[in-house]
Structures are given as structure tokens and as C-alpha cells.
Design an enzyme around this catalytic site. Sequence first.
Site, PDB file in Angstrom:
ATOM      1  N   TYR A 283       2.727  -2.717  17.654  1.00  0.00           N
ATOM      2  CA  TYR A 283       3.606  -3.538  16.814  1.00  0.00           C
ATOM      3  C   TYR A 283       3.875  -4.886  17.495  1.00  0.00           C
ATOM      4  CZ  TYR A 283       7.770  -4.648  13.969  1.00  0.00           C
ATOM      5  OH  TYR A 283       8.698  -5.242  13.141  1.00  0.00           O
TER       6      TYR A 283
ATOM      7  N   ASN B  51       0.831  -1.224   0.000  1.00  0.00           N
ATOM      8  CA  ASN B  51       0.000   0.000   0.000  1.00  0.00           C
ATOM      9  C   ASN B  51       0.859   1.265   0.000  1.00  0.00           C
ATOM     10  OD1 ASN B  51       0.969   0.164   2.595  1.00  0.00           O
ATOM     11  ND2 ASN B  51      -1.027   0.418   3.581  1.00  0.00           N
TER      12      ASN B  51
HETATM   13  P1  NAD Z   1       9.388  -1.491   5.633  1.00  0.00           P
HETATM   14  O1  NAD Z   1       8.584  -0.483   6.375  1.00  0.00           O
HETATM   15  O2  NAD Z   1      10.514  -0.993   4.793  1.00  0.00           O
HETATM   16  O3  NAD Z   1       8.452  -2.379   4.709  1.00  0.00           O
HETATM   17  C1  NAD Z   1       7.128  -2.692   5.017  1.00  0.00           C
HETATM   18  C2  NAD Z   1       6.321  -2.659   3.735  1.00  0.00           C
HETATM   19  O4  NAD Z   1       4.965  -3.007   4.042  1.00  0.00           O
HETATM   20  C3  NAD Z   1       6.273  -1.262   3.108  1.00  0.00           C
HETATM   21  O5  NAD Z   1       6.515  -1.358   1.728  1.00  0.00           O
HETATM   22  C4  NAD Z   1       4.862  -0.773   3.392  1.00  0.00           C
HETATM   23  O6  NAD Z   1       4.397   0.167   2.446  1.00  0.00           O
HETATM   24  C5  NAD Z   1       4.095  -2.083   3.390  1.00  0.00           C
HETATM   25  N1  NAD Z   1       2.850  -2.052   4.167  1.00  0.00           N
HETATM   26  C6  NAD Z   1       2.651  -1.579   5.418  1.00  0.00           C
HETATM   27  N2  NAD Z   1       1.373  -1.746   5.795  1.00  0.00           N
HETATM   28  C7  NAD Z   1       0.744  -2.353   4.747  1.00  0.00           C
HETATM   29  C8  NAD Z   1      -0.585  -2.785   4.515  1.00  0.00           C
HETATM   30  N3  NAD Z   1      -1.548  -2.628   5.436  1.00  0.00           N
HETATM   31  N4  NAD Z   1      -0.888  -3.357   3.322  1.00  0.00           N
HETATM   32  C9  NAD Z   1       0.072  -3.502   2.354  1.00  0.00           C
HETATM   33  N5  NAD Z   1       1.335  -3.111   2.528  1.00  0.00           N
HETATM   34  C10 NAD Z   1       1.679  -2.545   3.699  1.00  0.00           C
HETATM   35  O7  NAD Z   1       9.901  -2.540   6.703  1.00  0.00           O
HETATM   36  P2  NAD Z   1      10.954  -3.725   6.576  1.00  0.00           P
HETATM   37  O8  NAD Z   1      12.104  -3.383   7.405  1.00  0.00           O
HETATM   38  O9  NAD Z   1      11.180  -4.076   5.145  1.00  0.00           O
HETATM   39  O10 NAD Z   1      10.162  -4.895   7.294  1.00  0.00           O
HETATM   40  C11 NAD Z   1       9.488  -5.903   6.562  1.00  0.00           C
HETATM   41  C12 NAD Z   1       8.865  -6.886   7.529  1.00  0.00           C
HETATM   42  O11 NAD Z   1       9.875  -7.475   8.338  1.00  0.00           O
HETATM   43  C13 NAD Z   1       7.864  -6.247   8.490  1.00  0.00           C
HETATM   44  O12 NAD Z   1       6.775  -7.112   8.662  1.00  0.00           O
HETATM   45  C14 NAD Z   1       8.641  -6.109   9.767  1.00  0.00           C
HETATM   46  O13 NAD Z   1       7.807  -6.158  10.895  1.00  0.00           O
HETATM   47  C15 NAD Z   1       9.577  -7.301   9.700  1.00  0.00           C
HETATM   48  N6  NAD Z   1      10.797  -7.061  10.477  1.00  0.00           N
HETATM   49  C16 NAD Z   1      11.746  -6.199  10.036  1.00  0.00           C
HETATM   50  C17 NAD Z   1      12.874  -5.968  10.816  1.00  0.00           C
HETATM   51  C18 NAD Z   1      13.969  -5.060  10.367  1.00  0.00           C
HETATM   52  O14 NAD Z   1      14.945  -4.876  11.094  1.00  0.00           O
HETATM   53  N7  NAD Z   1      13.916  -4.448   9.215  1.00  0.00           N
HETATM   54  C19 NAD Z   1      13.022  -6.625  12.043  1.00  0.00           C
HETATM   55  C20 NAD Z   1      12.004  -7.473  12.468  1.00  0.00           C
HETATM   56  C21 NAD Z   1      10.908  -7.702  11.666  1.00  0.00           C
END
Ligand code: NAD
Length: 313
Positions: A144, A33
Site C-alpha cells: 500500500y 470493481n
Molecule cells: P474503500 O476500500 O472503502 O474504497 C476503495 C474503493 O476502490 C472500493 O469501492 C473498491 O471496491 C475500489 N477498488 C479497489 N481496487 C480497485 C480496482 N483495482 N479497480 C476498481 N476499483 C477498485 O476505501 P476508502 O476509505 O474509501 O479510500 C478511498 C481512497 O482514499 C483510497 O485510494 C485510499 O487509499 C485513500 N485513502 C483513504 C483513507 C481513509 O482513511 N479512508 C486515508 C488515506 C487515503
Amino acid sequence: MKKILITGGMGFIGSHLCDRLINNGHDVLCVDNLFTGDKQNIYHLLGNPRFEIIRHDITFPLYVEVDEIYNLACPASPIHYQLDPVQTIKTSVHGAINMLGLAKRLKAPIMQASTSEVYGDPKIHPQIEEYWGHVNPIGIRSCYDEGKRAAETLFFDYHRQHGLVIKIARIFNTYGPNMHINDGRVVSNFIVQAIKNLPITIYGDGNQSRSFCYVDDLVSAIDCFMQTPEEVTGPINLGNPHEITILNLAKLIISISKSSSKIIYKAAVEDDPRNRCPDISLAVKKLKWKPTVTLENGLERTIAYFTNLLDKN
Ligand code: NAD
Ligand code: UDP
């Protein structure tokens, strides 16, 4: 070759996963989104006939035909997930229900991007998967943390009740190119500050610790995990066990980027976990994987990415 759905595919980790799975020869459908995602992250894939995008919010049902699902949609940076906490928990809970419903109809394996935040401010160190965590249910991080915990519950209930093939990846702090420049997470903040020779902002005393995994290593782990036999459901910790204090991280980034930035201290953030480090024995055993990129090397690559990005702007 499989048809693969990646939710959150335009985000930081999701965009690297799109690249990896396309390179592995699959068809990728990226659903996002664009809340925190960026079209630039997948721009190079746009002409590829094996890549498609749908702009969609996963809190609403989605009807597509795929063989495998990676559910990554959810803002991951505290400043972003706290902007609209109700939407954050809806994304984790309603989003999980929608994606699990899709997986159930399609009989498709589904992976959940869970997080080390399910351990909260952990009382055991390093964190093992058996630990149930120490989480504030009503604090500013709860949208979260509790959202992700509820999502894990949903994944296990669909697995037990409907026989779904599930994979729960508990991801620890990950960094690398494609992180949002205003993401607010520590690695991107410090690097951007260092490149601009601005003060490096440490929240609290800087003695809190984290363990940082380079994104290529993390994506390799995710790829290996999805290929494990059905009985390997996780949760499995994915991260790099090399632990460092936030103060030492600041010093390292200043040194690698040859910056003249000074370190300044700001108020500690609420509910900030004190220490975090994954025990990755289970990942090493089940996935035959371990991280290979050192923090120094990963930071060099990430600094090069942000330097290039800032030069363009
Ligand atoms: P990010 O914010 O860069 O990516 C998240 C993506 O999800 C974005 O492109 C955003 O636009 C999309 N999004 C958010 N809500 C949405 C919705 N309702 N519908 C459709 N799309 C939606 O974050 P990231 O670092 O790439 O993290 C990706 C996943 O990994 C997440 O679920 C996060 O919780 C998990 N995670 C990441 C880390 C980290 O260190 N980066 C650590 C633990 C967990
Ligand atoms: N942090 C900091 N300065 C910043 C950004 C973050 O000192 O400019 C600290 C933050 O308080 C936390 C750690 O760095 O202790 C990691 O924060 P981040 O938001 O990257 O991820 P978290 O692990 O807290 O989800």
C-alpha cells in the site's frame, strides 16, 4: 456541468464524493470493481440520470470520455489491502498508469487519493508535505505505502513530461457513514464493538495516536482542491489535526455510545505507525479550507449510522 469519473466510487470516501459532485450539478461516472465497495453506498443514486456505473478493475485500461478524473480506487484498510498485496500494488501502479493515460488523451485534470501512509512511521511530527517519510519497502504494509508513493511519482512524471494537470491529496485517517462494517479500521471496529457491548480490541498499548477527519470535511477539501489553479499540484495534506491516542478514542466511543464494553489489549500489528497528525497549513492557505466537524460530533453521526445498519441486519 462536467462529466466526472470517480474510480473507487462505491467505496467509503468515493460514495460521498459521488453524492457531492452530483449535488454540485455534474454528471458522475462511477467505476469500481467492488473489491471493498458496496452497492448500498450508491443505491440511492441509481435512478438519477446524471449517475452511471461501470464495474471495472482499473489495473486494465479504460476508454471513456470525461472532463475530470478522481482516482480513489484502492482498498484502504490494512486488513483489506493485505489480503491480496500484489493486486493492491497493481491497483496503485498499473491503475495510476491507466488513469494517467486516460487523463493524457482527454487533457483532463486528475486527482490522486494519496495517503499519510507515504510518510510511513514518521520521524517528524506533525507531518509536513516536504517530509520524505520513513517507509519499510518490504514489510506487510509496503504494498500500500510503496504503491501510493510510486503513484505519486507517476503523477509528477506525467505532469512534468506531458503537462498533465494533477492534484495529489495526501489523505489522513478519515471516518464516517458508509465505512464497511468489517472494514477492520479502528473507528468502525470500535463503534461496532461498542454498539454490541463486545470487548474493544486495542492493538498494542493504545498509546499510538491518529488524527481523525470526518468524511464531509474531507470531501469538501477534495472539492476545493480540484477547483484550484493548475499550478496547485500538491501534494497537500488533507485531514483533521486533532490528535488522539487509540486508548482515548476507545474511551470516547464507549462514552458516546453509552456502551458497557470493556477494553482488551491484543498484540501490536507489524509496522504500525506510532503517531500520525497532519500539518494542514498548506491546505488552509491554498484551499481556504479547514475541518469543521469535531471528533465528538463526527463519532455521534457515525455511531448513529452503524446503529441503524446493525438494527436492519
Ligand atoms: P474503500 O476500500 O472503502 O474504497 C476503495 C474503493 O476502490 C472500493 O469501492 C473498491 O471496491 C475500489 N477498488 C479497489 N481496487 C480497485 C480496482 N483495482 N479497480 C476498481 N476499483 C477498485 O476505501 P476508502 O476509505 O474509501 O479510500 C478511498 C481512497 O482514499 C483510497 O485510494 C485510499 O487509499 C485513500 N485513502 C483513504 C483513507 C481513509 O482513511 N479512508 C486515508 C488515506 C487515503
Ligand atoms: N487499531 C486497534 N484496534 C482495532 C483496529 C485498529 O487498536 O480494532 C489500531 C491500529 O493498530 C492502529 C490504529 O488503531 O494503531 C489505526 O488503525 P487503522 O487500521 O484504522 O488505520 P491506520 O492508521 O493504521 O492505517
